[in-house]
Design a protein around this motif. Structure first.
Motif, short mmCIF file in Angstrom:
data_model
loop_
_atom_site.label_atom_id
_atom_site.label_comp_id
_atom_site.label_asym_id
_atom_site.label_seq_id
_atom_site.Cartn_x
_atom_site.Cartn_y
_atom_site.Cartn_z
N GLY A 1 0.80 -1.22 0.00
CA GLY A 1 0.00 0.00 0.00
C GLY A 1 0.83 1.27 0.00
O GLY A 1 0.34 2.32 0.39
N GLU A 2 2.09 1.18 -0.43
CA GLU A 2 2.92 2.38 -0.51
C GLU A 2 2.35 3.31 -1.57
O GLU A 2 1.82 2.86 -2.58
CB GLU A 2 4.36 1.98 -0.83
N SER A 3 2.45 4.60 -1.32
CA SER A 3 1.84 5.56 -2.24
C SER A 3 2.48 5.48 -3.63
O SER A 3 3.68 5.26 -3.76
CB SER A 3 1.97 6.98 -1.69
N LEU A 4 1.63 5.64 -4.62
CA LEU A 4 2.09 5.63 -6.02
C LEU A 4 1.52 6.88 -6.68
O LEU A 4 0.46 6.86 -7.27
CB LEU A 4 1.63 4.35 -6.72
N THR A 5 2.23 7.98 -6.52
CA THR A 5 1.78 9.27 -7.02
C THR A 5 2.12 9.41 -8.50
O THR A 5 2.93 8.65 -9.04
CB THR A 5 2.48 10.40 -6.23
N PRO A 6 1.52 10.39 -9.15
CA PRO A 6 1.88 10.63 -10.55
C PRO A 6 3.38 10.89 -10.74
O PRO A 6 3.97 10.45 -11.73
CB PRO A 6 1.05 11.87 -10.92
N LEU A 7 4.01 11.58 -9.79
CA LEU A 7 5.45 11.81 -9.90
C LEU A 7 6.23 10.50 -9.81
O LEU A 7 7.21 10.31 -10.54
CB LEU A 7 5.93 12.79 -8.82
N LYS A 8 5.82 9.62 -8.91
CA LYS A 8 6.51 8.33 -8.80
C LYS A 8 6.31 7.52 -10.08
O LYS A 8 7.25 6.89 -10.57
CB LYS A 8 6.01 7.54 -7.59
N LEU A 9 5.09 7.52 -10.60
CA LEU A 9 4.85 6.81 -11.86
C LEU A 9 5.68 7.41 -12.99
O LEU A 9 6.20 6.69 -13.84
CB LEU A 9 3.36 6.86 -12.22
N GLY A 10 5.82 8.73 -13.00
CA GLY A 10 6.66 9.37 -14.00
C GLY A 10 8.11 8.93 -13.86
O GLY A 10 8.79 8.67 -14.85
N GLY A 11 8.58 8.83 -12.62
CA GLY A 11 9.94 8.35 -12.39
C GLY A 11 10.14 6.93 -12.87
O GLY A 11 11.15 6.60 -13.51
N VAL A 12 9.15 6.07 -12.58
CA VAL A 12 9.23 4.68 -13.06
C VAL A 12 9.23 4.67 -14.58
O VAL A 12 9.98 3.92 -15.20
CB VAL A 12 8.07 3.83 -12.48
N GLY A 13 8.41 5.51 -15.19
CA GLY A 13 8.38 5.60 -16.65
C GLY A 13 9.72 6.02 -17.23
O GLY A 13 10.16 5.48 -18.26
N LEU A 14 10.38 6.96 -16.58
CA LEU A 14 11.70 7.39 -17.04
C LEU A 14 12.72 6.25 -16.92
O LEU A 14 13.56 6.06 -17.80
CB LEU A 14 12.17 8.61 -16.26
N ILE A 15 12.64 5.51 -15.83
CA ILE A 15 13.55 4.37 -15.65
C ILE A 15 13.33 3.34 -16.75
O ILE A 15 14.28 2.86 -17.39
CB ILE A 15 13.38 3.73 -14.26
N VAL A 16 12.06 3.01 -17.00
CA VAL A 16 11.74 2.02 -18.03
C VAL A 16 12.18 2.54 -19.41
O VAL A 16 12.76 1.79 -20.20
CB VAL A 16 10.24 1.67 -18.02
N GLY A 17 11.96 3.81 -19.65
CA GLY A 17 12.42 4.40 -20.91
C GLY A 17 13.94 4.31 -21.05
O GLY A 17 14.45 4.01 -22.14
N GLY A 18 14.65 4.56 -19.97
CA GLY A 18 16.11 4.43 -19.99
C GLY A 18 16.55 3.01 -20.29
O GLY A 18 17.50 2.79 -21.04
N ILE A 19 15.86 2.04 -19.69
CA ILE A 19 16.19 0.63 -19.95
C ILE A 19 15.98 0.31 -21.43
O ILE A 19 16.82 -0.33 -22.05
CB ILE A 19 15.34 -0.29 -19.05
N VAL A 20 14.87 0.76 -21.98
CA VAL A 20 14.59 0.51 -23.40
C VAL A 20 15.67 1.15 -24.28
O VAL A 20 16.16 0.52 -25.22
CB VAL A 20 13.18 1.04 -23.78
N LEU A 21 16.06 2.38 -23.97
CA LEU A 21 17.11 3.03 -24.76
C LEU A 21 18.45 2.31 -24.64
O LEU A 21 19.16 2.13 -25.63
CB LEU A 21 17.27 4.49 -24.32
N LEU A 22 18.79 1.87 -23.44
CA LEU A 22 20.04 1.13 -23.27
C LEU A 22 20.03 -0.18 -24.04
O LEU A 22 21.04 -0.58 -24.64
CB LEU A 22 20.31 0.88 -21.79
N ARG A 23 18.89 -0.85 -24.04
CA ARG A 23 18.78 -2.12 -24.78
C ARG A 23 18.85 -1.89 -26.27
O ARG A 23 19.40 -2.70 -27.02
CB ARG A 23 17.46 -2.82 -24.41
N SER A 24 18.32 -0.75 -26.72
CA SER A 24 18.26 -0.46 -28.16
C SER A 24 19.58 0.07 -28.71
O SER A 24 19.80 0.02 -29.92
CB SER A 24 17.16 0.58 -28.42
N ALA A 25 20.43 0.59 -27.85
CA ALA A 25 21.68 1.20 -28.30
C ALA A 25 22.61 0.13 -28.86
O ALA A 25 22.66 -0.99 -28.35
CB ALA A 25 22.35 1.93 -27.15
N PRO A 26 23.37 0.48 -29.88
CA PRO A 26 24.34 -0.50 -30.40
C PRO A 26 25.43 -0.79 -29.37
O PRO A 26 25.77 0.06 -28.55
CB PRO A 26 24.92 0.19 -31.64
N ALA A 27 25.96 -2.00 -29.43
CA ALA A 27 27.00 -2.41 -28.48
C ALA A 27 28.23 -1.62 -28.74
O ALA A 27 28.99 -1.23 -27.95
CB ALA A 27 27.27 -3.89 -28.60
#
Length: 109
Positions: A83-109
């Motif tokens: 039941g920890e709070s999940l505010t729009p800012l926290k969701l935005g932070g999670v979205g940025l993390i996930v976006g970073g993961i996707v970019l890192l995976r997509s980048a050439p080696a």
């Protein structure tokens, strides 16, 4: 090991990292033997998987992806199970993390 296999191991290590964080919480400061054992097993499992993935992936990318999966997953699981709070800012932070993961995976080696 192929890069594809290494990525699978890396994602698994990240997911097990979430289980490790959850088991640490449930171990109540390592005072509950069952959850303490689960925590130590999860710790060993994700360290082993991360180490294996590092044989084929760059350390910076692998570490960032692993910690990102663990961080984002733990925020979401903490909200659902504890039941920890999940505010729009926290969701935005999670979205940025996930976006970073996707970019890192997509980048050439």
């Amino acid at each position: 090991m192929s890069a594809g296999t290494a990525w699978i191991m890396l994602v698994a290590a990240g997911l097990i990292d979430v289980a490790w964080a959850l088991s640490m919480k449930l171990s109540n400061g390592y005072t509950r033997p069952g959850w303490t054992a689960v925590s130590l097993i999860a710790l060993a499992a994700f360290v082993w998987l991360l180490g294996r993935a590092l044989t084929a992936l760059p350390v910076g990318v692998a570490y960032a992806v692993w910690t990102g999966i663990g961080a984002a997953g733990t925020v979401l699981i903490g909200s659902v199970l504890f039941g920890e709070s999940l505010t729009p800012l926290k969701l935005g932070g999670v979205g940025l993390i996930v976006g970073g993961i996707v970019l890192l995976r997509s980048a050439p080696a």
